[in-house]
Write a protein that holds these residues in place. Structure first.
Motif, PDB file in Angstrom:
ATOM      1  N   TYR A  67      -4.783   2.371  10.183  1.00  0.00           N
ATOM      2  CA  TYR A  67      -5.020   2.309   8.741  1.00  0.00           C
ATOM      3  C   TYR A  67      -5.247   3.708   8.145  1.00  0.00           C
ATOM      4  O   TYR A  67      -4.774   4.007   7.044  1.00  0.00           O
ATOM      5  CB  TYR A  67      -6.213   1.406   8.447  1.00  0.00           C
ATOM      6  N   LEU A  68      -5.952   4.561   8.884  1.00  0.00           N
ATOM      7  CA  LEU A  68      -6.149   5.930   8.399  1.00  0.00           C
ATOM      8  C   LEU A  68      -4.830   6.692   8.344  1.00  0.00           C
ATOM      9  O   LEU A  68      -4.560   7.439   7.396  1.00  0.00           O
ATOM     10  CB  LEU A  68      -7.144   6.659   9.299  1.00  0.00           C
ATOM     11  N   LEU A  69      -3.989   6.517   9.367  1.00  0.00           N
ATOM     12  CA  LEU A  69      -2.669   7.155   9.364  1.00  0.00           C
ATOM     13  C   LEU A  69      -1.822   6.665   8.202  1.00  0.00           C
ATOM     14  O   LEU A  69      -1.139   7.448   7.532  1.00  0.00           O
ATOM     15  CB  LEU A  69      -1.958   6.880  10.692  1.00  0.00           C
ATOM     16  N   MET A 113      -6.521  -2.899   3.428  1.00  0.00           N
ATOM     17  CA  MET A 113      -5.405  -2.688   4.348  1.00  0.00           C
ATOM     18  C   MET A 113      -5.412  -3.658   5.529  1.00  0.00           C
ATOM     19  O   MET A 113      -4.352  -4.146   5.938  1.00  0.00           O
ATOM     20  CB  MET A 113      -5.385  -1.233   4.820  1.00  0.00           C
ATOM     21  N   PRO A 114      -6.571  -3.977   6.115  1.00  0.00           N
ATOM     22  CA  PRO A 114      -6.534  -4.971   7.199  1.00  0.00           C
ATOM     23  C   PRO A 114      -6.048  -6.347   6.757  1.00  0.00           C
ATOM     24  O   PRO A 114      -5.686  -7.170   7.616  1.00  0.00           O
ATOM     25  CB  PRO A 114      -8.005  -5.034   7.657  1.00  0.00           C
ATOM     26  N   LEU A 115      -6.035  -6.612   5.445  1.00  0.00           N
ATOM     27  CA  LEU A 115      -5.565  -7.912   4.982  1.00  0.00           C
ATOM     28  C   LEU A 115      -4.099  -8.140   5.335  1.00  0.00           C
ATOM     29  O   LEU A 115      -3.685  -9.263   5.635  1.00  0.00           O
ATOM     30  CB  LEU A 115      -5.747  -8.034   3.467  1.00  0.00           C
ATOM     31  N   GLY A 116      -3.299  -7.069   5.269  1.00  0.00           N
ATOM     32  CA  GLY A 116      -1.885  -7.223   5.615  1.00  0.00           C
ATOM     33  C   GLY A 116      -1.701  -7.647   7.049  1.00  0.00           C
ATOM     34  O   GLY A 116      -0.948  -8.583   7.356  1.00  0.00           O
ATOM     35  N   THR A 117      -2.407  -6.964   7.949  1.00  0.00           N
ATOM     36  CA  THR A 117      -2.344  -7.341   9.364  1.00  0.00           C
ATOM     37  C   THR A 117      -2.837  -8.773   9.575  1.00  0.00           C
ATOM     38  O   THR A 117      -2.196  -9.582  10.262  1.00  0.00           O
ATOM     39  CB  THR A 117      -3.199  -6.372  10.198  1.00  0.00           C
ATOM     40  N   ALA A 118      -3.973  -9.099   8.959  1.00  0.00           N
ATOM     41  CA  ALA A 118      -4.568 -10.421   9.168  1.00  0.00           C
ATOM     42  C   ALA A 118      -3.695 -11.534   8.605  1.00  0.00           C
ATOM     43  O   ALA A 118      -3.589 -12.618   9.205  1.00  0.00           O
ATOM     44  CB  ALA A 118      -5.958 -10.463   8.537  1.00  0.00           C
ATOM     45  N   PRO A 127       8.157   2.798  -1.005  1.00  0.00           N
ATOM     46  CA  PRO A 127       7.050   1.972  -1.509  1.00  0.00           C
ATOM     47  C   PRO A 127       6.730   0.799  -0.592  1.00  0.00           C
ATOM     48  O   PRO A 127       5.585   0.325  -0.547  1.00  0.00           O
ATOM     49  CB  PRO A 127       7.560   1.488  -2.872  1.00  0.00           C
ATOM     50  N   ALA A 128       7.740   0.329   0.147  1.00  0.00           N
ATOM     51  CA  ALA A 128       7.537  -0.823   1.034  1.00  0.00           C
ATOM     52  C   ALA A 128       6.973  -0.438   2.392  1.00  0.00           C
ATOM     53  O   ALA A 128       6.683  -1.330   3.207  1.00  0.00           O
ATOM     54  CB  ALA A 128       8.864  -1.565   1.228  1.00  0.00           C
ATOM     55  N   LEU A 129       6.795   0.864   2.661  1.00  0.00           N
ATOM     56  CA  LEU A 129       6.360   1.288   3.992  1.00  0.00           C
ATOM     57  C   LEU A 129       5.032   0.653   4.406  1.00  0.00           C
ATOM     58  O   LEU A 129       4.921   0.159   5.539  1.00  0.00           O
ATOM     59  CB  LEU A 129       6.268   2.811   4.049  1.00  0.00           C
ATOM     60  N   PRO A 130       3.992   0.636   3.549  1.00  0.00           N
ATOM     61  CA  PRO A 130       2.737   0.001   3.983  1.00  0.00           C
ATOM     62  C   PRO A 130       2.906  -1.463   4.369  1.00  0.00           C
ATOM     63  O   PRO A 130       2.324  -1.925   5.362  1.00  0.00           O
ATOM     64  CB  PRO A 130       1.820   0.150   2.758  1.00  0.00           C
ATOM     65  N   PHE A 131       3.739  -2.187   3.618  1.00  0.00           N
ATOM     66  CA  PHE A 131       3.934  -3.604   3.904  1.00  0.00           C
ATOM     67  C   PHE A 131       4.667  -3.796   5.239  1.00  0.00           C
ATOM     68  O   PHE A 131       4.340  -4.702   6.014  1.00  0.00           O
ATOM     69  CB  PHE A 131       4.707  -4.263   2.769  1.00  0.00           C
ATOM     70  N   LEU A 132       5.652  -2.935   5.512  1.00  0.00           N
ATOM     71  CA  LEU A 132       6.401  -3.055   6.765  1.00  0.00           C
ATOM     72  C   LEU A 132       5.515  -2.753   7.972  1.00  0.00           C
ATOM     73  O   LEU A 132       5.531  -3.481   8.975  1.00  0.00           O
ATOM     74  CB  LEU A 132       7.595  -2.101   6.745  1.00  0.00           C
ATOM     75  N   LEU A 151       2.182  -2.870   8.207  1.00  0.00           N
ATOM     76  CA  LEU A 151       1.151  -3.888   8.384  1.00  0.00           C
ATOM     77  C   LEU A 151       1.745  -5.200   8.889  1.00  0.00           C
ATOM     78  O   LEU A 151       1.103  -5.925   9.665  1.00  0.00           O
ATOM     79  CB  LEU A 151       0.405  -4.105   7.069  1.00  0.00           C
ATOM     80  N   ALA A 152       2.970  -5.519   8.471  1.00  0.00           N
ATOM     81  CA  ALA A 152       3.616  -6.736   8.967  1.00  0.00           C
ATOM     82  C   ALA A 152       3.890  -6.627  10.465  1.00  0.00           C
ATOM     83  O   ALA A 152       3.621  -7.574  11.232  1.00  0.00           O
ATOM     84  CB  ALA A 152       4.913  -6.987   8.208  1.00  0.00           C
ATOM     85  N   LEU A 153       4.406  -5.478  10.906  1.00  0.00           N
ATOM     86  CA  LEU A 153       4.657  -5.292  12.333  1.00  0.00           C
ATOM     87  C   LEU A 153       3.348  -5.306  13.122  1.00  0.00           C
ATOM     88  O   LEU A 153       3.289  -5.833  14.239  1.00  0.00           O
ATOM     89  CB  LEU A 153       5.399  -3.977  12.558  1.00  0.00           C
ATOM     90  N   HIS A 154       2.307  -4.745  12.544  1.00  0.00           N
ATOM     91  CA  HIS A 154       0.996  -4.736  13.194  1.00  0.00           C
ATOM     92  C   HIS A 154       0.471  -6.165  13.381  1.00  0.00           C
ATOM     93  O   HIS A 154      -0.047  -6.525  14.452  1.00  0.00           O
ATOM     94  CB  HIS A 154       0.034  -3.911  12.328  1.00  0.00           C
TER      95      HIS A 154
END
Length: 442
Positions: free
Chosen positions: A280-282, A297-302, A346-351, A353-356
């Motif tokens: 998440y920091l990265l 940010m952990p919400l995406g992973t969860a 713009p979609a990088l965080p979503f991608l 977190l989805a893979l995570h």
């Protein structure tokens, strides 16, 4: 699933109801659902703290990445070492609920102490005690799940539990975000609410989780021959007094080839699994996400974990746990690659977190399901603790190494080294876990 036995003869002259076909037991045992509820409530409490902890320590207390890596490693390493104690005690006293309850209670007691700790030393002690509670409860809880579930449904059962657990992981950061947005002393408010929720989890455990599990029905052939009454009574008494579990028996589990292979692979892959907090920091530094959005940010992973935990567990039961487990680490490797080389879409965080989240869905419940298939019931908690301890200690080492590499060389080289290590370790794990017999593919 078990078919209900309705074969007892009816009294003479009694009216019998028309046959309605076989009656199936629920696909998920009530013990699994009760433990899932406890984990969900407890995870709301824990993730409220976890969501704000990196920012609180680094931005609030001025801790360096190396210092945070050391603290994060201790945070997980203590839990790993205590898992062995919790697993062995649960098998030895034959009361998994008791040991799990002590672990949940200790973690709940630590939450309000965070209200009075505003320096690194006291916070480190409190987090160590909290992780001790987590270590005590993990193996007994997973043993209760596996012992209450037929072998062919282990993946689904752990998937249901992890999905409920992840619901808490989803709600915890959201609650932390709302509290930080609405209160002046945001961190103290988060710690206080977290303590209240943790107590609720302990209450639910005490009231709704049974102390034992339903016994597996004996095979029909076992009752084919009549036995004298005295022999039957002696057999029943022997069954009521099982042999005590010794430490030597626990250590002897590593002589089981399949369990030993699972432990080796869990350690190898844990050595290259970067801590969630570092991910998440990265991601924040790569995309420039504001501090006020960090707890979300952990919400995406969860969210992804929640959606895919049950399907991934069911898929592992059907096509093999080895395949799903290794695929999960391939997805994590893809997330590392995006953080390293993808443009700042713009979609990088979503991608990422989805893979995570997909990584956790394919591994977190699948590994204990695979372990359960290799360990006898009387040593189930100990076997799970052995593998879980190895994995957690490896992640402890990864946190230390990644924090040091970040401090000395920067984020890019540190993550590139982790990605290269994960690729090599996944290849080795695929070789070690190769099926040598039809049942090994499970």
């Amino acid at each position: 699933m078990y078919l209900a036995d309705r074969s007892a003869p009816a009294p003479e002259g009694a009216k019998t109801a028309p046959a309605r076909g076989p009656v199936r037991a629920p696909a998920v045992a009530s013990t699994v659902l009760a433990l899932g509820a406890v984990s969900m409530i407890t995870d709301i409490s824990s993730e409220m703290v976890t969501a704000v902890l990196p920012l609180y320590l680094i931005a609030g207390l001025g801790l360096s990445p190396l210092g945070f890596g050391a603290l994060d490693g201790v945070y997980n390493g203590v839990s790993a070492l205590v898992q062995l104690t919790g697993g062995h005690l649960a098998d030895r006293v034959r009361n998994h609920k008791l040991i799990a309850g002590i672990g949940y209670g200790l973690s709940a007691l630590c939450k309000p102490l965070l209200l009075f700790a505003h320096s690194l030393g006291p916070i480190s002690v409190i987090l160590t005690l909290e992780r001790t509670g987590k270590g005590l409860r993990t193996a007994p809880r997973d043993a209760l799940i596996s012992l209450s579930t037929p072998p062919e449904l282990q993946g689904r059962a752990f998937g249901v539990h992890r999905a409920m657990d992840t619901t808490g992981a989803l709600l915890g950061p959201l609650a932390a975000f709302l509290i930080l947005s609405l209160t002046v002393d945001g961190y103290d408010a988060v710690f206080g609410v977290s303590a209240c929720v943790a107590v609720l989890g302990v209450v639910v455990l005490m009231l709704f989780v049974p102390s034992g599990v339903d016994p597996v029905p004996a095979p029909p052939a076992a009752s084919a021959k009549a036995t004298p009454a005295k022999a039957t009574a002696a057999t029943a008494r022997d069954a009521d007094r099982p042999a005590p579990v010794r430490l030597r028996d626990a250590l002897g589990l590593l002589r089981l080839p399949r369990l030993r292979n699972l432990a080796i692979c869990a350690v190898l892959l844990g050595l290259t699994t970067v801590s969630d907090a570092f991910v998440y920091l990265l991601l924040q530094r790569r995309t420039g996400i504001g501090d006020q959005w960090f707890p979300l940010m952990p919400l995406g992973t969860a969210a992804v974990f929640l959606l895919l935990a049950v399907p991934a567990g069911a898929l592992a039961d059907r096509i093999g746990r080895r395949t799903v487990f290794l695929t999960g680490h391939a997805l994590l490797l893809a997330g590392y690659a995006l953080l390293l080389w993808a443009p700042a879409w713009p979609a990088l965080p979503f991608l990422v977190l989805a893979l995570h989240g997909m990584f956790y869905a394919a591994t977190d419940g699948v590994l204990p399901a695979a372990v359960a298939a290799t360990v006898p019931g009387e040593l189930r908690a100990t076997g799970m603790a052995l593998v879980g301890t190895g994995q957690a200690l490896a992640r402890f080492g990864c946190s230390l190494a990644f924090g040091a590499a970040w401090t000395l060389w920067g984020t890019g080289p540190a993550l590139a080294a982790a990605a290269a290590g994960l690729l090599c370790c996944a290849a080795v794990a695929g070789f070690v876990l190769r099926p040598s017999a039809p049942q090994d593919t499970r």
